[in-house]
Design an enzyme around this catalytic site. Structure first.
Site, mmCIF file in Angstrom:
data_model
loop_
_atom_site.group_PDB
_atom_site.id
_atom_site.type_symbol
_atom_site.label_atom_id
_atom_site.label_comp_id
_atom_site.label_asym_id
_atom_site.label_seq_id
_atom_site.Cartn_x
_atom_site.Cartn_y
_atom_site.Cartn_z
ATOM 1 N N ASP A 49 14.207 12.197 22.386
ATOM 2 C CA ASP A 49 15.660 12.023 22.275
ATOM 3 C C ASP A 49 16.155 11.004 23.304
ATOM 4 O O ASP A 49 17.348 10.681 23.350
ATOM 5 C CB ASP A 49 16.420 13.358 22.353
ATOM 6 C CG ASP A 49 16.229 14.076 23.669
ATOM 7 O OD1 ASP A 49 15.449 13.599 24.516
ATOM 8 O OD2 ASP A 49 16.875 15.134 23.866
ATOM 9 N N SER A 50 15.225 10.449 24.102
ATOM 10 C CA SER A 50 15.546 9.288 24.935
ATOM 11 C C SER A 50 16.065 8.141 24.067
ATOM 12 O O SER A 50 16.658 7.187 24.573
ATOM 13 C CB SER A 50 14.322 8.832 25.734
ATOM 14 O OG SER A 50 13.210 8.669 24.881
ATOM 15 N N GLU A 88 8.255 16.977 33.617
ATOM 16 C CA GLU A 88 8.980 15.767 34.008
ATOM 17 C C GLU A 88 9.486 15.884 35.450
ATOM 18 O O GLU A 88 10.163 16.870 35.808
ATOM 19 C CB GLU A 88 10.164 15.548 33.037
ATOM 20 C CG GLU A 88 10.972 14.303 33.382
ATOM 21 C CD GLU A 88 11.915 13.846 32.278
ATOM 22 O OE1 GLU A 88 11.959 14.464 31.204
ATOM 23 O OE2 GLU A 88 12.612 12.838 32.513
ATOM 24 N N LYS A 135 9.166 19.348 20.184
ATOM 25 C CA LYS A 135 9.292 19.607 21.629
ATOM 26 C C LYS A 135 10.706 20.103 21.908
ATOM 27 O O LYS A 135 11.668 19.599 21.328
ATOM 28 C CB LYS A 135 9.001 18.336 22.427
ATOM 29 C CG LYS A 135 9.255 18.484 23.936
ATOM 30 C CD LYS A 135 8.636 17.358 24.745
ATOM 31 C CE LYS A 135 9.452 16.092 24.809
ATOM 32 N NZ LYS A 135 10.779 16.237 25.435
ATOM 33 N N GLU A 170 13.298 21.587 25.327
ATOM 34 C CA GLU A 170 13.423 21.652 26.785
ATOM 35 C C GLU A 170 13.701 23.073 27.267
ATOM 36 O O GLU A 170 14.463 23.816 26.629
ATOM 37 C CB GLU A 170 14.569 20.734 27.257
ATOM 38 C CG GLU A 170 14.300 19.270 27.007
ATOM 39 C CD GLU A 170 15.381 18.356 27.588
ATOM 40 O OE1 GLU A 170 16.251 18.814 28.355
ATOM 41 O OE2 GLU A 170 15.341 17.154 27.251
ATOM 42 N N ASP A 177 11.347 15.426 19.290
ATOM 43 C CA ASP A 177 12.230 16.278 20.094
ATOM 44 C C ASP A 177 13.267 17.000 19.243
ATOM 45 O O ASP A 177 13.881 16.395 18.352
ATOM 46 C CB ASP A 177 13.014 15.413 21.092
ATOM 47 C CG ASP A 177 12.302 15.256 22.420
ATOM 48 O OD1 ASP A 177 11.365 16.040 22.703
ATOM 49 O OD2 ASP A 177 12.687 14.351 23.176
HETATM 50 O O1 KIV Z 1 12.996 11.998 25.250
HETATM 51 C C1 KIV Z 1 11.976 11.598 25.821
HETATM 52 O O2 KIV Z 1 11.586 10.428 25.740
HETATM 53 C C2 KIV Z 1 11.235 12.553 26.631
HETATM 54 C C3 KIV Z 1 10.281 12.000 27.633
HETATM 55 C C4 KIV Z 1 11.042 11.458 28.785
HETATM 56 C C5 KIV Z 1 9.258 12.991 28.055
HETATM 57 O O3 KIV Z 1 11.427 13.730 26.519
#
Ligand code: KIV
Length: 267
Positions: free
Chosen positions: A50-51, A185, A118, A120, A89
């Site tokens: 989600d970056s 992280e 994934k 958090e 994510d």
């Molecule tokens: O969203 C993302 O790119 C991430 C990484 C920073 C691990 O979760």
């Protein structure tokens, strides 16, 4: 080095890599062209993170990213006959109950083509529920960007003995709930080392030192094309490279040989 792109990696192979001490290389990607290049180089895992809210959409946090955005980008990245294992994510507020999490995770897998999702935080019951539904889960502990408005800034986590013990215990709980991969992280390298050796599942670090079972970076940071300042734990692999492919390959080799991250990229 160009690799065989025709045999897709499975979670079992990532697990086997941990057990034989082979480092796992991972990069984020959000589109088909970078996905193809990353596969060509032989990176083991692609994270559709989600970056993308920051590096693709230009927001200052990951919070505005929607599940539709994630499905769209996961679909762009997931291609037939690729070797890299694809994780996507669950974005902010898309897993606030186990049922909502399962519905959204199913979309990332069925429509987005992801092999694993994934999420958090120590959402132990949600992880257990997803795994019971047959959804492979990657946990994410340490710095949790989706909590930015509670944290106030993106800083290293697990620096006090109490915090370190909490993160270690949460990692164990996520594994016990059925998570089969963990991203750590921005935590001190000794803590990441302890977690990686305590857990049976592969631990992928970002800003977590060289002793994790693998490494992930945000693609645009390591190519030095992010619009925001590159974090201290990342590295500009374009600096000594003649092409994007060469930069990704240099990162892959540096991870495999445990040359990245160095002390200066660790806490
Ligand atoms: O969203 C993302 O790119 C991430 C990484 C920073 C691990 O979760």
């Amino acid at each position: 080095m160009t690799q065989d792109t025709t045999s897709p990696l499975s979670i079992n192979e990532l697990q086997a890599m941990k057990h034989r001490g082979e480092k796992i290389s991972c990069l984020t990607a959000y589109d088909a062209s970078f996905s193809a290049l990353i596969n060509k180089v032989g990176i083991d895992v692609i994270l559709v993170g989600d970056s993308l809210g920051m590096v693709i959409q230009g927001h200052s946090t990951t919070l505005p990213v929607s599940i539709s955005d994630m499905i769209y980008h996961a679909r762009c990245v997931s291609q037939p006959n690729q070797r890299a294992f694809v994780i996507a994510d669950l974005p902010f507020m898309s897993y606030c109950t186990p049922i909502i999490a399962a519905e959204n995770a199913a979309k990332l897998i069925q429509q987005g083509g992801a092999q694993m999702i994934k999420l958090e935080g120590a959402r132990v019951e949600t992880v257990r529920f997803l795994v019971e539904q047959g959804i492979p889960v990657c946990g994410h502990l340490g710095l949790l960007p989706q909590l930015i408005n509670q944290l106030g800034c993106y800083h290293v986590q697990g620096k006090t003995p109490e915090d370190a013990d909490r993160i270690l215990s949460e990692a164990q709980q996520l594994q016990d709930a059925g998570a089969t991969l963990l991203v750590l992280e921005c935590v001190p390298a000794p803590l990441a080392k302890a977690i990686s050796s305590q857990l049976n599942i592969p631990v992928i670090g970002i800003g977590a030192g060289v002793h994790c079972d693998g490494q992930v970076l945000v693609l645009y940071d390591m190519l030095n094309i992010s619009i925001t300042k590159r974090p201290r734990f990342s590295k500009n692999f374009m600096q000594d490279a003649t092409s994007i492919e060469a930069a990704i390959s240099a990162y892959h080799q540096a991870v495999k040989q445990a040359l990245f991250p160095s002390i200066k990229h660790s806490f």
